[in-house]
Every structure is written in structure tokens, then in C-alpha cells.
Design an enzyme around this catalytic site. Sequence first.
Site, PDB file in Angstrom:
ATOM      1  N   SER A   1       0.830  -1.214   0.000  1.00  0.00           N
ATOM      2  CA  SER A   1       0.000   0.000   0.000  1.00  0.00           C
ATOM      3  C   SER A   1       0.858   1.255   0.000  1.00  0.00           C
ATOM      4  O   SER A   1       0.580   2.207  -0.741  1.00  0.00           O
ATOM      5  CB  SER A   1      -0.939   0.004   1.209  1.00  0.00           C
ATOM      6  OG  SER A   1      -1.906  -1.015   1.067  1.00  0.00           O
TER       7      SER A   1
ATOM      8  N   CYS B   1     -21.117  -8.807   3.199  1.00  0.00           N
ATOM      9  CA  CYS B   1     -21.136  -9.116   4.627  1.00  0.00           C
ATOM     10  C   CYS B   1     -19.760  -9.428   5.192  1.00  0.00           C
ATOM     11  O   CYS B   1     -19.564  -9.390   6.389  1.00  0.00           O
ATOM     12  CB  CYS B   1     -22.076 -10.275   4.896  1.00  0.00           C
ATOM     13  SG  CYS B   1     -23.782  -9.748   4.893  1.00  0.00           S
TER      14      CYS B   1
END
Lengths: 126, 395
Positions: free
Chosen positions: B71, B324
Amino acid sequence: MALYSEKVMDHFRNPRNVGVIEDANGVGEVGNAKCGDIMKMYLKIEDDIIKDVKFETFGCGSAIASSSMATELIKGQPVSEAMKLTNKAVAEALDGLPDYKMHCSVLAEEAIRSALDDYRKRKGEG
Amino acid sequence: MQIYADNAATTRMSRTAIDAMIPYMEENYGNPSSLYTIGQRAKEALEQARADVAAVINADPREILFTSGGSEADNQALITAATLGKKQGKTHIISTAFEHHAILHTLEKLEKEGFDVTLLPVHENGIVDVQELEAALREDTCLVTIMTANNEIGTIQPIREIGAVCRAHGVLFHTDAVQAVGHLPIDVKADNIDMLSASAHKFHGPKGVGFLYARKGIRLTNLIEGGAQERGKRAGTENVPGIMAMAAALKEAAANMEKNAAHLTALRDRLIAGLSDIPHSALNGDAQRRLPGNVNFCFEGIEGESLLLLLDDKGISASSGSACTSGSLDPSHVLLAIGRVHDVAHGSLRLSLGEDATEEEVDYMIRSVGEVVGYLRSFSPVWRDLVAGKTPFIL
């Protein structure tokens, strides 16, 4: 800490009252597949008492557990009591749900309410 | 049976990597910036690690910048290209709709600063069309950033062709190669790559360490200001044990790459064939042009999180693009980008195999997934409506 309480996992792994009641006199379905949750409740009501209840659910672990717990909470109850079922009661009976899963208990409340409304409508009270 | 099938999320550290880091915690723990012996030993080791990492992707050691992971490398590459572009009045960036969020969220930030971002479609097979890329290039394009292999569906992009197009047009090309480094051959020179991001824990190294390759001549913009470490482009005392372990893991992965790829590809195809027998299921992404260990399926009529929980009960660790599992309302942006509708994207499963996987494990996974999908469908109102013909099957 695990994602879910032991009770949620128990109701998810061994859901109570799963299935369909062919001669149900109250049926309710809430949610939509686009959002990833659908609950369908089948009620068999005699003399205003919930004699039998079954559910079918498409959804996550807490959606299945919430459906299962909701059916347990209303089975054998008078319709007037079942109408009072809240999502909070479902979540508490499951020893709590993660915040972002509370909507599963709301869906369970709405599914029961929807099936009870259907029953009343069929009786001509709706 | 216990099967870890989430190697795209992270991998177990190899013994070689663990052994490589210990001496730099117990003995040569000195700060590489210090002049005494244990500091200088750490410094020498650090530079050897840099050379080892560079060699694997055919770069010069001076082109390797150690970071805290993929990242950070992605962020620095994009901010660098944006800074360089802005100086020349170029504020257009091309990427794809299914990049990692480290790219997409940085691009959103740049958009707020006035950059114009084009996200190329990735089509049903999950692969960018090079002609569409070429058509999207503009006079003011300062960067093309396209991942080498997708982290969810594993599809491999035509990096060499993309690099050639970018080089021909004088546009910087960055690739997020986090899923590819250590698993696929990469040659930054032959592939015309200007910048590349990698992360150690995806190839059996430790978490919290990675690197950014930046071709000589590209003036990097700092994300972290401070000391003069990493040629002044990334301040902070170097994570020497982590870097040593990363270099050891990468050397090992590179030495075994062909063998590992052949083994994993055979298992992957066996798993794909087995899961394809489950009715109303579909493989996500191209069947051949995908990472050797990546399998990603959608199963109609079920939801991914409940599938994962029941597979966990059977000893299988996997992941899903279901909403979910992420805490958001939308399912995976990658699955939506390849055209899966919400209803189906919620029922996705990613199994990413490790090099130690066996045929026996693959067969166990095929059986287990079949059982769990069948069980969940048995009380799914969505499945009931599909079977009854009330709603049409999508898959």
C-alpha cells in the site's frame, strides 16, 4: 474475540425451525438479494396462537442466526405477544451482534411482522 | 483436515525467511545508520538484500526502495507520478476499475486535487484490452497504473504490451505487482515498467515490509519526511529483520517459481473442474490467464459469509467478495467490474492455494464446498424461487 458470540454460532450452525409450512396462514418475506439478505417466515396460527413457525434465509451467518432466534422467541406465543417482538430482543437473545450486523436482527423483526400482517389480512383484519 | 486456502490474503512465512531475520534481531541489531560494527553489518546486509531483490526483477539495486508494504509503495508511486505530471501540466491518469483500494483510493484523492482519472473496463474475463488503453491515452496523460495480477480473481494483465504502449507514448507506467512478485516472472526492463509495487507477506515473507521499484531517473516524492534513509526518499530506520526475511523469501520463491507454478496450475485446474460441477456456479475471470493458485467462483442462491463460516468449521480458510465479509453494503468492486450482478456477487468464494497444497486437499475442498453450497441452498428462499422458475437463473 471471535466475530460472533457462541449463541450466534450455535443458531447459525444448528438453525431451529428451518423449512417451509405448506399450509401456513401467514407468510412474510423481507429484504432483497441485491443487498445480500432475504428472510421468509411461514406461520401456522390457530386460535391466535402461533402453533408452528418455519423460516428460509439467504444471507450471512448473523442473518441465519437472527431468523432462527426470532422463530424460537415467537413459537407458542399469542399473536398479540409476537407483534411486540423487537430486533433488540432478538439481538439480546443471541448475546449481542456486531454493530454492523444489527440490521440482520431488524430484518428478522420485519419478517415476523410481515408474516403476522399477512395472517391478519387473510383473516380480514388487515 | 486443516487447509489454509487464503494465500492471496497472506502467506505463512517460510523457514528460510524466518531464519534470515533472526540474526538481525539478536546479533546484528545495530542501526544501519550507525558507524560501529554491528550497525555497519546491518547496513551491509541491507544492501545485499537490496541487490537480491533487484536481481529477481532485473532492476538495479539503486532502483529499489524499501517500504512498509504494498500500500505504501502504491501510494508513493502514484503521488510521485502526479507530482511529476503536474509540473508539466499533465493531470490525466489511466487505471482500471478493479485495482486494489490502495490505488483506487489514492486516485480518488488525486481527483479531488484536480486530476482527471479514466478507469478502463476489464471485461468479463477480467483482462484489460491494450487497444482500449492506447485509445484512452491523451496529450496530458501522466501515468498509467494497472495491476500485474488481480488480487481477487487472479487474472494476469498484458503488462509487457501495456508497458510498450506507455513507453512509445512517453507516459509513466506503474504496476501493482503485489500478487505477482515471487509467483510470476517479471523483468522490469523487458516489460517497460517504470514503477512497481510489491509486498513481502504475499510470497512467504513477513508482514509490514515491501518495496517500490522506480526506474533510474524518476524523482520520487516522499510520503515520509525525516532522516536520510533510502537515499532520502523514505525516512525512518529501516526494518532490517523484515527486509532480510523478504529478500530471502523472494530469492527462494524465484528459484522455485517454475516448479511451484506447474504444481499449482495443475491443482488450480483440478479445483476449477471440480467446483464447475456444482450446478449454477461460475468461475470468475479468465480460466487460463490467471495466477497459478487462484480460484474464484460465484454460486447462485447463497451468500458468501455463511459459506466461509461453514467452510471454516470444516477446517478450510477462504475468503469471499460478499458485502457481509467487508462490513460494507456492496459486494466486491472487482466482481462488479467483470459484470457480476449484486445478487450473484454476494455468493462468491476465493480459494488461493499455497505451494504445499495437495490433490487430496483439493478434492476435500471440492467435496466440502459442494456440501456447504447444497446445504445453504436447501433453505435459501432465493434458491427456492430460482428452482420454481419464479426468477430466472443468472448462472
